[in-house]
Design a protein around this motif. Structure first.
Motif, short mmCIF file in Angstrom:
data_model
loop_
_atom_site.label_atom_id
_atom_site.label_comp_id
_atom_site.label_asym_id
_atom_site.label_seq_id
_atom_site.Cartn_x
_atom_site.Cartn_y
_atom_site.Cartn_z
N GLU A 213 -3.97 -16.56 3.09
CA GLU A 213 -3.20 -17.76 3.37
C GLU A 213 -2.83 -17.79 4.85
N GLY A 214 -3.03 -18.92 5.46
CA GLY A 214 -2.67 -19.07 6.87
C GLY A 214 -3.87 -19.18 7.79
N ILE A 215 -5.09 -18.84 7.28
CA ILE A 215 -6.30 -19.07 8.07
C ILE A 215 -7.31 -19.82 7.21
N LEU A 216 -8.28 -20.43 7.89
CA LEU A 216 -9.21 -21.30 7.19
C LEU A 216 -10.58 -21.25 7.84
N ILE A 217 -11.60 -21.11 7.03
CA ILE A 217 -12.97 -21.38 7.48
C ILE A 217 -13.21 -22.85 7.16
N SER A 218 -13.06 -23.70 8.14
CA SER A 218 -13.08 -25.14 7.89
C SER A 218 -14.49 -25.68 7.73
N GLU A 219 -15.46 -25.10 8.44
CA GLU A 219 -16.84 -25.53 8.33
C GLU A 219 -17.76 -24.32 8.31
N LEU A 220 -18.78 -24.40 7.48
CA LEU A 220 -19.70 -23.28 7.34
C LEU A 220 -21.11 -23.84 7.18
N THR A 221 -22.02 -23.42 8.07
CA THR A 221 -23.41 -23.86 8.01
C THR A 221 -24.28 -22.69 7.57
N ILE A 222 -25.15 -22.93 6.60
CA ILE A 222 -26.00 -21.89 6.04
C ILE A 222 -27.45 -22.32 6.16
#
Length: 232
Positions: A213-222
């Motif tokens: 909680e408190g951090i985010l992987i907002s976008e992820l390209t695979i």
């Protein structure tokens, strides 16, 4: 308890995500049109099927409004998608409407209906977009535009609601081995280094969901290591 609303639950990436969530202890409400394809998932105690055509947005809205009176969702994951490919002049209005509705209008609509509930629990909104959202797309102009719109919507939505603790995650998969390309005259390459498996996209989402909680992987390209498609 984590409770997820998942579109596109019956095939491809959506089915893989559904299995991943169920195995991680989620209660999943899956939206789809034909659940006879996934009897193993339907037999799971923590899975609930919602038969609905996403093109009927009025019926979809009514279903979700009633459902939220009884269920407190913690996650909304939009995995449903449709693509038609070829020269833009050869598309018909029905295909364009279907792509705009399923790929862009439905995630906007469901986010709108669920947002007040998700704010209360500091929930999560996820969209399976596409690498096509990040580039120009000859022979896929309309499809790419819907995915670019979805990605931009998520970027703006996160900036709007991040102060409430709601996570907004966008996944951009490249060519994935599934029946998604049934409407196209091409398909993934022949070797494993030219495509993704749906389970690999689900695993990437799993990793993003498990951040503290408190951090985010907002976008992820695979992406696969090599780029290759082949004609059918």
């Amino acid at each position: 308890m984590n409770i997820a609303l998942l579109t596109g639950a019956t095939s491809g990436i959506g089915k893989a995500i559904c299995n991943m969530l169920l195995n991680d202890g989620f209660c999943v409400y899956g939206i789809g049109r034909d659940f006879s394809k996934i009897p193993d998932i339907c037999a799971r105690e923590n899975f609930h099927s919602i038969t609905c055509d996403l093109l009927d947005t009025k019926n979809l809205s009514n279903i979700i409004k009633e459902l939220t009176k009884m269920v407190s969702f913690t996650h909304f994951i939009h995995s449903a998608g449709v693509g038609y490919f070829g020269p833009h002049e050869e598309l018909n209005p029905k295909k364009i409407h279907e792509m705009i509705t399923v790929n862009l209008e439905v995630p906007m609509l469901l986010s709108n209906l669920l947002l007040r509930h998700l704010k209360k629990v500091k929930g999560t909104i996820v969209a399976i977009s596409s690498v096509t959202a990040q580039k120009s797309n000859t022979h896929g102009c309309a499809y790419g535009a819907t995915k670019a719109g979805l990605t931009n919507f998520h970027m703006s939505l996160f900036d709007e609601i991040r102060k409430y603790g709601v996570r907004v995650i966008t996944i951009h998969p490249d060519m994935t081995q599934s029946d998604f390309y049934k409407n196209a005259n091409f398909m993934e390459g022949e070797t494993e280094d030219t495509y993704l498996y749906p389970e690999e996209v689900a695993h990437a989402l799993q990793m993003a969901l498990k951040q503290r909680e408190g951090i985010l992987i907002s976008e992820l390209t695979i992406k696969p290591q090599r780029h290759q498609i082949r004609k059918k």
